[in-house]
Design a protein around this motif. Structure first.
Motif, mmCIF file in Angstrom:
data_model
loop_
_atom_site.group_PDB
_atom_site.id
_atom_site.type_symbol
_atom_site.label_atom_id
_atom_site.label_comp_id
_atom_site.label_asym_id
_atom_site.label_seq_id
_atom_site.Cartn_x
_atom_site.Cartn_y
_atom_site.Cartn_z
ATOM 1 N N GLN A 332 0.815 -1.210 0.000
ATOM 2 C CA GLN A 332 0.000 0.000 0.000
ATOM 3 C C GLN A 332 0.847 1.258 0.000
ATOM 4 N N PHE A 333 0.303 2.290 -0.648
ATOM 5 C CA PHE A 333 0.829 3.642 -0.571
ATOM 6 C C PHE A 333 -0.195 4.454 0.214
ATOM 7 N N ILE A 334 0.202 5.008 1.338
ATOM 8 C CA ILE A 334 -0.716 5.710 2.234
ATOM 9 C C ILE A 334 -0.283 7.176 2.348
ATOM 10 N N ARG A 335 -1.239 8.076 2.104
ATOM 11 C CA ARG A 335 -0.981 9.516 2.147
ATOM 12 C C ARG A 335 0.252 9.875 1.311
ATOM 13 N N HIS A 336 0.168 9.497 0.085
ATOM 14 C CA HIS A 336 1.251 9.708 -0.876
ATOM 15 C C HIS A 336 0.883 10.926 -1.730
ATOM 16 N N ILE A 337 1.721 11.956 -1.716
ATOM 17 C CA ILE A 337 1.453 13.192 -2.446
ATOM 18 C C ILE A 337 2.458 13.335 -3.588
ATOM 19 N N PHE A 338 1.957 13.404 -4.799
ATOM 20 C CA PHE A 338 2.792 13.580 -5.987
ATOM 21 C C PHE A 338 2.282 14.836 -6.685
ATOM 22 N N LYS A 339 3.021 15.938 -6.569
ATOM 23 C CA LYS A 339 2.458 17.228 -6.950
ATOM 24 C C LYS A 339 3.515 18.160 -7.537
ATOM 25 N N GLY A 340 3.145 18.877 -8.603
ATOM 26 C CA GLY A 340 3.986 19.924 -9.155
ATOM 27 C C GLY A 340 5.220 19.438 -9.888
ATOM 28 N N ASN A 341 5.277 18.165 -10.250
ATOM 29 C CA ASN A 341 6.438 17.621 -10.945
ATOM 30 C C ASN A 341 6.310 17.818 -12.454
ATOM 31 N N ILE A 342 7.423 18.043 -13.113
ATOM 32 C CA ILE A 342 7.461 18.145 -14.576
ATOM 33 C C ILE A 342 8.242 16.945 -15.099
ATOM 34 N N MET A 343 7.570 16.125 -15.913
ATOM 35 C CA MET A 343 8.167 14.893 -16.450
ATOM 36 C C MET A 343 8.196 14.983 -17.964
ATOM 37 N N ARG A 344 9.377 14.808 -18.544
ATOM 38 C CA ARG A 344 9.540 15.052 -19.981
ATOM 39 C C ARG A 344 10.310 13.923 -20.660
ATOM 40 N N PHE A 345 9.854 13.590 -21.856
ATOM 41 C CA PHE A 345 10.591 12.772 -22.811
ATOM 42 C C PHE A 345 10.946 11.382 -22.294
ATOM 43 N N ALA A 346 9.976 10.725 -21.681
ATOM 44 C CA ALA A 346 10.186 9.334 -21.260
ATOM 45 C C ALA A 346 10.472 8.476 -22.485
ATOM 46 N N GLY A 347 11.488 7.642 -22.387
ATOM 47 C CA GLY A 347 11.827 6.748 -23.485
ATOM 48 C C GLY A 347 12.705 7.356 -24.553
ATOM 49 N N TYR A 348 13.161 8.583 -24.365
ATOM 50 C CA TYR A 348 14.065 9.220 -25.322
ATOM 51 C C TYR A 348 15.472 9.367 -24.748
ATOM 52 N N GLY A 349 15.742 8.724 -23.634
ATOM 53 C CA GLY A 349 17.055 8.805 -23.014
ATOM 54 C C GLY A 349 18.036 7.814 -23.617
ATOM 55 N N TRP A 350 19.231 7.768 -23.030
ATOM 56 C CA TRP A 350 20.309 6.943 -23.590
ATOM 57 C C TRP A 350 19.958 5.459 -23.593
#
Length: 468
Positions: A332-350
């Motif tokens: 379980q994940f309890i009181r998990h806050i994921f906020k204000g993140n910028i995620m870019r270009f998944a799968g375009y890395g080395w």
């Protein structure tokens, strides 16, 4: 075609969040040293001396060998401070110590730890083998392995092979772990003459925890790069009150998890946490070019990840920007806050072209089983998911998309660029092509797909192929 095109590292893609990402990167890179240290301050500097006591900037240590020798004397409230502008080449874990802070002091760029023991761009280090175009170079006998090689300061990357007989094209390499020797296929002559910089990414973790009782640790304002294990990891359950802020983490992962011959699995996260963890803050970090996930809480079978905040991080060019991994159905994940993140270009890395299963790529990845039952009082809001080579979200239900109780998703921004895969979102088990796959060929398709995950998105925007 440009020379070594398959091995070229992408660092300059454009997306929908360019301005926001640039501003956040600037904020992270220029974060001030504002921590309050209550205990002793031990300083480490390139201008120091290991015969010093380390207690002032004028009497700093020079190397982490002195830290390893002194670590048992550190007490809660103490700090290990690294001078800004200094760089150290290390390949042994720095252990997390309860109550100890790891941070920066002085002026200038963040202090940098590099997981390559030296620059291997020296012709004297490389030797011909009896096989045409194959060169060899030894690395330290007490190092564990080499999982990746980076050439010319992030211009090219090596292609790791599972045997010397598999080397077939430029920059293919094989790591002989027993002999501590790298074999590199290269047609242009001695690699040490051709390149200005060659970094062997050695297998270890920069800052790690291997017990189940470490707590009250702060890691702030460090630069960690070139490492084929991971940057920061709590590898056992029971750790709590861990804070990771203002760090730059890059070129993580890539080593085989088993032996080089029989396994195809390679790992390495920027920030990874295993099993039970509590009161974790990961904020204002720039993480990029990782083999696996930028950030990943993981565990099985009864992991409890409680009161974790992942806020205002910039994650780019990883296979998964964020991976929540729990197996089987009971964690379980309890009181998990994921906020204000910028995620870019998944799968375009080395690592993208080297992975055996690139079709799992996503910005948010919910492994491994029935994610809908894993969340309690959790929130996922105000994030930006900006272009993925496959999916923006891979979220696992056992029986198809439906409401996910305990996990409020709202006000996120989604950008996706058309590609040959036409993938947008994926739901169901993670096995290849299983579950409900939402494709997108236009703006309307993307909007429909996104609402399976976020019923209240802030913005959804589709970029056709011709859009630059």
């Amino acid at each position: 075609m440009e020379k070594f095109e398959l091995n070229k590292i992408i660092l300059d893609m454009k997306g929908g969040s360019d301005k926001e990402a640039a501003a956040l990167k600037e904020k992270i890179l220029n974060a001030k040293d504002e921590l309050v240290i209550t205990g002793k301050k031990y300083h480490i500097s390139n201008n120091g001396n290991d015969n010093n006591d380390g207690l002032t900037s004028e009497t700093a240590w020079a190397t982490f060998d002195k830290f390893h020798a002194m670590k048992d004397t550190l007490e809660p409230g103490d700090a290990v401070l690294m001078e800004r502008g200094s760089t150290w080449r290390v390949y042994k874990d720095l252990p997390m110590l309860t109550g100890v802070t790891y941070a920066a002091y002085g002026e200038g760029p963040k202090p940098c730890l590099m997981g390559s023991d030296r620059n291997y761009a020296n012709p004297e280090f490389w030797h011909k083998t009896v096989t045409k175009n194959v060169w060899y170079c030894e690395y330290p006998r007490d190092a564990r392995a080499v999982g990746n090689i980076v050439f010319n300061l992030n211009q090219y990357v090596g292609w790791k092979c599972r045997g010397k007989d598999k080397l077939a094209k430029d920059l293919d390499f094989y790591d002989d772990r027993i002999g501590k020797t790298i074999y590199l296929y290269f047609t242009e002559g001695n690699p040490g003459e051709y390149f200005d910089d060659i970094e062997f990414c050695l297998r270890f973790t920069f800052i790690s925890c291997w017990d189940d009782h470490t707590h009250d640790v702060t890691i702030d304002n460090l630069c960690l790069k070139y490492n084929s294990g991971g940057a920061i990891a709590t590898a056992t359950g029971g750790n709590h009150d861990i804070t990771i802020t203002n760090c730059e983490i890059s070129f993580m992962g890539g080593d085989f998890l088993g032996d080089d011959v029989t396994t195809c699995a390679r790992g390495g996260n920027g920030i990874g946490m295993w099993a039970d963890q509590k009161n974790i803050l990961i904020k204002n970090n720039w993480i990029y070019q990782g083999y696996d996930a930028g950030i990943s809480p993981q565990g099985s079978p009864y992991m409890i990840n409680e009161d974790m905040q992942v806020i205002d991080n910039l994650i780019e060019y990883c296979t998964w920007s964020y991976e929540a991994w729990v197996s089987p159905n009971y964690g379980q994940f309890i009181r998990h806050i994921f906020k204000g993140n910028i995620m870019r270009f998944a799968g375009y890395g080395w690592a993208a072209t080297q992975r055996p299963a690139p079709q799992w790529t996503s910005h948010y990845n919910g492994f491994l089983r029935h994610q809908a039952g894993c969340w309690v009082d959790c929130l996922y809001e105000d994030n930006i998911l900006d272009i993925s080579s496959w999916y923006l979200v891979a979220w696992n239900w056992t029986d198809g998309p439906k409401e996910h109780p305990g996990f409020k998703v709202r006000n996120n921004t989604f950008y996706q660029k058309e590609n040959d895969n036409h993938r947008a979102m994926k739901f169901g088990f993670h096995e290849v092509y299983a579950g409900t796959i939402k494709t997108a060929y236009c703006q309307a398709d993307l909007e429909e797909a996104v609402k399976c995950f976020d019923p209240e998105p802030k913005l959804v925007k589709w970029f056709p192929k011709e859009y630059n």
